[in-house]
Design a protein around this motif. Structure first.
Motif, PDB file in Angstrom:
ATOM      1  N   CYS A   1     137.233  28.308 113.036  1.00 30.33           N
ATOM      2  CA  CYS A   1     137.667  27.020 113.573  1.00 30.33           C
ATOM      3  C   CYS A   1     138.292  26.193 112.444  1.00 30.33           C
TER       4      CYS A   1
ATOM      5  N   THR B   1     133.437  27.034 111.583  1.00 35.99           N
ATOM      6  CA  THR B   1     132.524  27.998 112.190  1.00 35.99           C
ATOM      7  C   THR B   1     133.309  29.162 112.804  1.00 35.99           C
TER       8      THR B   1
ATOM      9  N   CYS C   1     135.957  22.825 111.861  1.00 33.29           N
ATOM     10  CA  CYS C   1     134.647  22.790 111.210  1.00 33.29           C
ATOM     11  C   CYS C   1     134.299  24.068 110.455  1.00 33.29           C
TER      12      CYS C   1
ATOM     13  N   CYS D   1     132.819  21.314 117.396  1.00 31.07           N
ATOM     14  CA  CYS D   1     133.601  20.125 117.003  1.00 31.07           C
ATOM     15  C   CYS D   1     134.679  19.749 118.021  1.00 31.07           C
TER      16      CYS D   1
ATOM     17  N   CYS E   1     136.330  24.922 120.263  1.00 37.57           N
ATOM     18  CA  CYS E   1     135.123  25.030 119.457  1.00 37.57           C
ATOM     19  C   CYS E   1     134.029  24.179 120.110  1.00 37.57           C
TER      20      CYS E   1
END
Ligand SMILES: [Zn+2]
Length: 135
Positions: A6, A11, A9, A40, A37
């Protein structure tokens, strides 16, 4: 195609399908998946084309527009309608602006528009109507 983290963020395990899009210009049998995501809320393309695949979509010879169209291309009506539901003016950055048409029309609609692209051919083409409003 390469899987990506992502951009919002960082992840790699919290995306879910958001919207499936078919290529409308070069390869109509190819689809792209936008994901959102769940941590976020960032919406992004995943997986995304690698550098070699991107060159298939954006060949240098693709940017050959000589004059700015007199009317807004149909494909941009939808984009502006979505953007202008939230805000009708301000700063706008088109990442991957190509030859800069979307920014050129944004300027006509009172946006303070700028473009960004990695293709030298695209930047050269976009300078015709955007001047120094791109990089
Ligand atoms: Zn995220």
């Amino acid at each position: 195609m390469i899987a990506v983290f992502c951009p919002g963020c960082g992840t790699s395990d919290a995306d879910r399908p958001f919207w499936k899009i078919r290529d409308q210009l070069w390869f109509p049998n190819r689809c792209f998946q936008l994901v959102v995501c769940t941590r976020c809320g960032f919406v992004y393309l995943n997986p995304r084309p690698d550098d070699e695949e991107l060159r298939e979509y954006y060949p240098g010879a693709h940017y050959r527009l000589v004059t700015l169209p007199a009317t807004l291309p149909d494909a941009y009506h939808w984009r502006f309608s979505k953007i202008e539901q939230r805000k009708v003016s301000g700063k706008l950055l088109d990442v991957g602006c190509g030859e800069g048409l979307f920014v050129a029309f944004a300027l006509k609609r009172a946006w303070d528009g700028y473009g960004l692209d990695t293709s030298p051919e695209a930047i050269e083409a976009a300078r015709r109507w955007l001047g120094d409003r791109l990089s």
